[in-house]
Every structure is written in C-alpha cells, then in structure tokens.
Design an enzyme around this catalytic site. Structure first.
Site, PDB file in Angstrom:
ATOM      1  N   ASP A  25       0.849  -1.251   0.090  1.00 56.65           N
ATOM      2  CA  ASP A  25      -0.139   0.036  -0.151  1.00 56.65           C
ATOM      3  C   ASP A  25       0.911   1.054   0.316  1.00 56.65           C
ATOM      4  OD1 ASP A  25      -1.777  -1.789   0.442  1.00 56.65           O
ATOM      5  OD2 ASP A  25      -2.875  -1.230   2.156  1.00 56.65           O
ATOM      6  N   LYS A 130      -7.077  -4.570  -2.705  1.00 60.47           N
ATOM      7  CA  LYS A 130      -7.652  -5.393  -1.763  1.00 60.47           C
ATOM      8  C   LYS A 130      -8.588  -4.603  -1.171  1.00 60.47           C
ATOM      9  CE  LYS A 130      -3.756  -4.268   1.301  1.00 60.47           C
ATOM     10  NZ  LYS A 130      -4.426  -3.654   2.230  1.00 60.47           N
ATOM     11  N   CYS A 163      -2.069  -2.564   7.684  1.00 60.15           N
ATOM     12  CA  CYS A 163      -2.036  -3.423   6.449  1.00 60.15           C
ATOM     13  C   CYS A 163      -0.986  -4.329   6.559  1.00 60.15           C
ATOM     14  CB  CYS A 163      -2.166  -2.691   5.321  1.00 60.15           C
ATOM     15  SG  CYS A 163      -3.761  -1.847   4.966  1.00 60.15           S
TER      16      CYS A 163
HETATM   17  N1  TIU Z   1      -2.535   0.307   4.354  1.00 65.67           N
HETATM   18  C1  TIU Z   1      -2.905   0.501   5.563  1.00 65.67           C
HETATM   19  O1  TIU Z   1      -2.146   0.227   6.569  1.00 65.67           O
HETATM   20  N2  TIU Z   1      -4.280   1.067   5.698  1.00 65.67           N
HETATM   21  C2  TIU Z   1      -4.366   1.849   6.751  1.00 65.67           C
HETATM   22  O2  TIU Z   1      -5.673   2.233   6.731  1.00 65.67           O
HETATM   23  N3  TIU Z   1      -3.557   2.393   7.485  1.00 65.67           N
HETATM   24  C3  TIU Z   1      -3.840   3.075   8.721  1.00 65.67           C
HETATM   25  O3  TIU Z   1      -2.657   3.169   9.601  1.00 65.67           O
HETATM   26  N4  TIU Z   1      -4.716   3.933   8.557  1.00 65.67           N
END
Ligand code: TIU
Length: 224
Positions: A25, A130, A163
């Site tokens: 991500d 995802k 994530c």
């Molecule tokens: N990619 C991921 O970690 N999504 C989140 O929403 N992370 C946060 O720390 N908010």
C-alpha cells in the site's frame, strides 16, 4: 541456502526461486496530503522516510528478476466492497468515496489511490487490489503465490501495524515464512511500529522475523 541475519534468529532462505517481495500500500492515499491517511487525522509526511530504502529493495529484486507484489487498498467506485463498518468509521470531514484533492478517497483508479510515482510498479510486477487491511482477504494472492511455488515472503510498506501486520499474520497462518524489513516499513505512530516489530518476533518468531534492508541486500548478494 542463505542465512539472513534477523531477529529472533537467522532467517533461512532456501533459494531464490521461493521468495517474493510484498510491498504493501505505498499509495498516495497514505503518503500524500489530501488522501485517506490524512482524512483519518494523520500526519502523512513521516511515511516518506522509507521511500529510498524501499527503492533499493525493489532494485535488488528487479536486478535478480525476483517476483515483486504490490498491494493497493481501495474500493470499487460503487463502494459495494466496502462494509458499512469501514465506511462509517471515524469522525473526519472526508470519508471513503468522498471527493478530495486527490480524487475520491480510497477508490480504485482515482489519482490518490495510485502507488507513489517513485515506487511505481513495472509492467511485469503483480498488483493486488484489496478491499481490506489484509492482502489475502478477498484477493487471489494465495493462489498466485502457490502457483509460483513461493514459500518465503519479505514485507515492506505501510502502515506497519495495520495493513503490513494484518497481511503478515494472514501469510503466517497460511504457512509462509515471513520477514519484515524494519526500515522499509513505517507507521503514523512510531511507538506502534516499534511494538509491531517486537510482537512479530517475540515468542520465537510467533509471526515471523524482522531485519534491516541492508541484511536483506547482503543475503540477496549471496544468493546470486
Ligand atoms: N494500508 C494501511 O495500512 N491502511 C490503513 O488504513 N492504515 C492506517 O494506518 N490507517
């Protein structure tokens, strides 16, 4: 077989055909102002620090033609894959699907949902979209890895305790040998990053191993 210096003890890499780098991500939505991360109330600028280290890891995998998997958290434009519990969570001004400065928040295909240009995937690299925090939930990641005979996963990306950790736990339960690259992952909360690193490698590596990018690069050198 190559040993990569790691905690709680050395990580064994049987051979180069069994490993993939999973980059979680690294999207504008999490790293740039105006995206989902900021809508949740976070200072997103601190995540930028890992970009050069992550680029070195990507280059090392690319040089050796080793598989790279990028993940993207995002939802269909009709938000049919976003449960109300996720949609309604939080008290920010912008919610998932709302129009922000980078386009619609956390919606696939919007400018803000793309991977940051510095780490853009190459055409032969796998991109997993995802709807959840874990990259195995509602995706074909597991079958892709099984088809390739991959047993060892190295993890980088953001955020460490959300994530990245969720995906590592999913992978660990599926029998993959998981290594977190400490200086190639970051959180909006430094103390959560540190706690995640410690909880992953506690109890003899209950979720997996942790190490530095330098140790990974040295290990890859030995493998050829
Ligand atoms: N990619 C991921 O970690 N999504 C989140 O929403 N992370 C946060 O720390 N908010």
């Amino acid at each position: 077989m190559v040993l990569i210096s790691a905690q709680p003890y050395d990580y064994e890499l049987p051979d180069a055909t069994k490993v993939a780098l999973v980059v979680i991500d690294m999207q504008r939505d999490f790293l740039e102002p105006g995206g989902f991360g900021e809508a949740l109330g976070n200072d997103v600028t601190r995540l930028q620090a890992i970009v050069p280290t992550l680029k070195r890891l990507l280059d090392a995998f690319r040089d050796r033609h080793l598989p790279i998997i990028h993940t993207l958290e995002g939802h269909k434009s009709d938000l049919s894959d976003c449960p109300p519990s996720k949609l309604n969570r939080g008290k920010g001004n912008l919610k998932i699907g709302d129009v922000g400065p980078l386009g619609r928040i956390l919606v696939l295909g919007e400018p803000g949902n793309a991977i940051i240009p510095a780490l853009a995937p190459l055409p032969d690299e796998i991109i997993i979209t995802k709807p959840g925090k874990g990259a195995f939930y509602h995706t074909n990641l597991e079958s892709i890895l099984r088809d390739k005979g991959i047993t060892h996963l190295m993890f980088a990306g953001v955020t460490t305790e959300v994530c990245v950790q969720t995906t590592m736990r999913e992978a660990n339960d599926r029998g993959f040998e998981c290594l977190l690259v400490e200086d190639a992952t970051e959180s909006y909360f430094p103390e959560f990053k540190q706690a995640t690193i410690e909880m992953i490698r506690a109890q003899g590596g209950i979720v997996g191993w942790t190490t530095t990018a330098e140790n990974v690069l040295q290990g890859l050198e030995k493998i050829g």
